[in-house]
Structures are given as C-alpha cells and as structure tokens.
Design an enzyme around this catalytic site. Structure first.
Site, PDB file in Angstrom:
ATOM      1  N   ARG A  32       0.796  -3.685  -2.204  1.00 51.89           N
ATOM      2  CA  ARG A  32       0.406  -4.905  -3.195  1.00 51.89           C
ATOM      3  C   ARG A  32      -0.097  -5.948  -2.497  1.00 51.89           C
ATOM      4  O   ARG A  32      -1.022  -6.712  -2.823  1.00 51.89           O
ATOM      5  CB  ARG A  32       1.527  -5.128  -4.136  1.00 51.89           C
ATOM      6  N   ASN A  50       4.298  -2.381  -9.087  1.00 57.63           N
ATOM      7  CA  ASN A  50       4.846  -1.201  -8.721  1.00 57.63           C
ATOM      8  C   ASN A  50       5.506  -0.578 -10.134  1.00 57.63           C
ATOM      9  O   ASN A  50       5.861  -1.188 -10.940  1.00 57.63           O
ATOM     10  CB  ASN A  50       6.219  -1.348  -7.960  1.00 57.63           C
TER      11      ASN A  50
END
Length: 102
Positions: A32, A50
């Site tokens: 990320r 996530n």
C-alpha cells in the site's frame, strides 16, 4: 483548444477507473505504501486497502496509459509478489482528487 495538464491528470472524459483485487505476498510488505507513492507520482487517484483474506483492494483512476502500467511501475520491491489480479472497469468519479490508503 484545451491546455495540456502537466501533472498527469487528464480531463474527466479521458480518464478511466478500475477496481482491482490483488493476491499474493501483498500485505505486510509495503504494497500500500508503494501504491500510494506510485499513484501520487503519476497523477492517479483512488485508494488501496487491505482485505481480511490477505488480498489488497484498489481503485485506480486517471490517464489510461498510466493506469494500465501501474503494476509494472510498482515492481520495484523485492518483497512484493503479485500472484493474481482481478480487475473490472468502473465509472469515473469526477469528485475524486486524491489517492488514499486504508
């Protein structure tokens, strides 16, 4: 005649938006973080988050060429290992101006 925009952004009529689910070694390895900085560098908006099953969900919006090569641009970490990517086109969100992570 329209002015050229230098920050990678394009008029809404030229933007695309795609939803992705990415599987592999993508949590706990900076995925990320890398997505955030890659998106910001190339004028892509959207998000990365996530998921409970170990995958990462993304929505990417921006210049079609840049969105299409986003994952190859991210291929700089030896820790990230993408095994599968599901994708689908989505309508452009004209009110979105940032990339964020969850």
């Amino acid at each position: 005649m329209k002015a050229r925009i230098d920050n990678g952004d394009t008029p809404d009529s030229k933007k695309i938006r795609r939803h992705y689910v990415v599987r592999g070694r993508v949590q706990g390895v900076g995925f990320r973080y890398t997505a955030y900085y890659t998106a910001r560098a190339y004028g892509i908006t959207g998000y990365a988050k996530n998921c409970y099953d170990g995958s990462v969900e993304l929505e990417l919006q921006g210049n079609p060429d840049t969105v299409n090569v986003f994952f190859s641009l991210m291929d700089t970490s030896r820790y990230i290992s993408i095994e599968d990517i599901e994708e689908r086109d989505m309508p452009v969100d004209p009110d979105e101006h940032y990339f964020r992570t969850y």
